[in-house]
Write a protein that holds these residues in place. Structure first.
Motif, mmCIF file in Angstrom:
data_model
loop_
_atom_site.group_PDB
_atom_site.id
_atom_site.type_symbol
_atom_site.label_atom_id
_atom_site.label_comp_id
_atom_site.label_asym_id
_atom_site.label_seq_id
_atom_site.Cartn_x
_atom_site.Cartn_y
_atom_site.Cartn_z
ATOM 1 N N SER A 1 -8.042 6.043 -3.382
ATOM 2 C CA SER A 1 -8.891 5.232 -2.499
ATOM 3 C C SER A 1 -8.856 3.756 -2.892
ATOM 4 N N VAL A 2 -8.936 3.477 -4.190
ATOM 5 C CA VAL A 2 -8.895 2.095 -4.671
ATOM 6 C C VAL A 2 -7.552 1.463 -4.334
ATOM 7 N N ALA A 3 -6.470 2.195 -4.579
ATOM 8 C CA ALA A 3 -5.135 1.666 -4.296
ATOM 9 C C ALA A 3 -4.961 1.413 -2.798
ATOM 10 N N MET A 4 -5.399 2.353 -1.975
ATOM 11 C CA MET A 4 -5.239 2.196 -0.523
ATOM 12 C C MET A 4 -6.068 1.021 -0.003
ATOM 13 N N ARG A 5 -7.249 0.834 -0.564
ATOM 14 C CA ARG A 5 -8.085 -0.292 -0.159
ATOM 15 C C ARG A 5 -7.373 -1.615 -0.456
ATOM 16 N N SER A 6 -6.798 -1.702 -1.641
ATOM 17 C CA SER A 6 -6.088 -2.912 -2.053
ATOM 18 C C SER A 6 -4.870 -3.162 -1.160
ATOM 19 N N LEU A 7 -4.109 -2.121 -0.878
ATOM 20 C CA LEU A 7 -2.926 -2.269 -0.029
ATOM 21 C C LEU A 7 -3.315 -2.598 1.408
ATOM 22 N N ASP A 8 -4.425 -2.024 1.857
ATOM 23 C CA ASP A 8 -4.908 -2.306 3.212
ATOM 24 C C ASP A 8 -5.372 -3.754 3.336
ATOM 25 N N GLU A 9 -6.042 -4.272 2.310
ATOM 26 C CA GLU A 9 -6.505 -5.664 2.332
ATOM 27 C C GLU A 9 -5.340 -6.643 2.452
ATOM 28 N N ARG A 10 -4.194 -6.260 1.937
ATOM 29 C CA ARG A 10 -2.995 -7.107 2.038
ATOM 30 C C ARG A 10 -2.261 -6.907 3.361
ATOM 31 N N GLY A 11 -2.702 -5.917 4.133
ATOM 32 C CA GLY A 11 -2.062 -5.643 5.417
ATOM 33 C C GLY A 11 -0.764 -4.873 5.297
ATOM 34 N N TRP A 12 -0.607 -4.127 4.219
ATOM 35 C CA TRP A 12 0.637 -3.428 3.964
ATOM 36 C C TRP A 12 0.680 -2.000 4.481
ATOM 37 N N ILE A 13 -0.483 -1.412 4.803
ATOM 38 C CA ILE A 13 -0.500 -0.008 5.219
ATOM 39 C C ILE A 13 -1.236 0.171 6.538
ATOM 40 N N ASP A 14 -0.883 1.256 7.203
ATOM 41 C CA ASP A 14 -1.650 1.748 8.341
ATOM 42 C C ASP A 14 -2.442 2.945 7.852
ATOM 43 N N GLU A 15 -3.658 3.074 8.349
ATOM 44 C CA GLU A 15 -4.522 4.183 7.963
ATOM 45 C C GLU A 15 -5.038 4.837 9.233
ATOM 46 N N ARG A 16 -5.018 6.156 9.250
ATOM 47 C CA ARG A 16 -5.609 6.861 10.385
ATOM 48 C C ARG A 16 -6.383 8.064 9.880
ATOM 49 N N ASP A 17 -7.422 8.411 10.608
ATOM 50 C CA ASP A 17 -8.231 9.580 10.296
ATOM 51 C C ASP A 17 -7.772 10.742 11.168
ATOM 52 N N ASP A 18 -7.687 11.915 10.580
ATOM 53 C CA ASP A 18 -7.365 13.122 11.335
ATOM 54 C C ASP A 18 -8.636 13.948 11.419
ATOM 55 N N LYS A 19 -9.266 13.899 12.562
ATOM 56 C CA LYS A 19 -10.538 14.596 12.734
ATOM 57 C C LYS A 19 -10.336 16.085 13.025
ATOM 58 N N ARG A 20 -9.096 16.499 13.201
ATOM 59 C CA ARG A 20 -8.809 17.897 13.511
ATOM 60 C C ARG A 20 -8.593 18.711 12.246
#
Length: 117
Positions: free
Chosen positions: A51-70
């Motif tokens: 979670s910490v790593a993804m937050r950092s990468l997301d803040e830099r605009g390097w990743i896409d994140e999606r939620d799978d509600k299914r």
């Protein structure tokens, strides 16, 4: 994660990329899209570290994140991540940081050489 992924992570760490970010980048580099659980399993990181790593990468605009509600399980929806920038662009960011840092060090050395000691 395969041997190539671990080599990428190791090389990233050697240029002072934090371990959890290096492992996460290397893991995402070798796949189209991974869940946070997939990243945990592939890298040996714990969920909070992912979670910490993804937050950092997301803040830099390097990743896409999606939620799978299914999801069949109760609780939060599964999160899926993918790199949205080229790996080469990520490396260029680190290269730029290193060049700036080294330039500052060279300026300090030059200042020291100019001193009359």
């Amino acid at each position: 994660m395969d041997d190539r992924g671990y080599e990428v992570a190791s090389l990233l760490q050697s240029i002072d990329v934090p371990r959890i970010e290096a492992l996460s980048i290397a893991c995402l580099f070798s796949s189209d899209e991974l869940s946070s659980q997939d990243i945990e399993k592939a890298t040996g990181l714990r969920q909070p570290e992912v979670s910490v790593a993804m937050r950092s990468l997301d803040e830099r605009g390097w990743i896409d994140e999606r939620d799978d509600k299914r999801t069949k399980c109760r609780g939060r929806p599964a999160k899926y991540y993918s790199l949205k920038v080229d790996f080469a662009d990520i490396i260029k960011v680190y290269e730029s940081r290193i060049l700036k840092m080294n330039q500052k060090k060279l300026e300090i050395i030059d200042d020291l050489l100019k001193m009359d000691i």
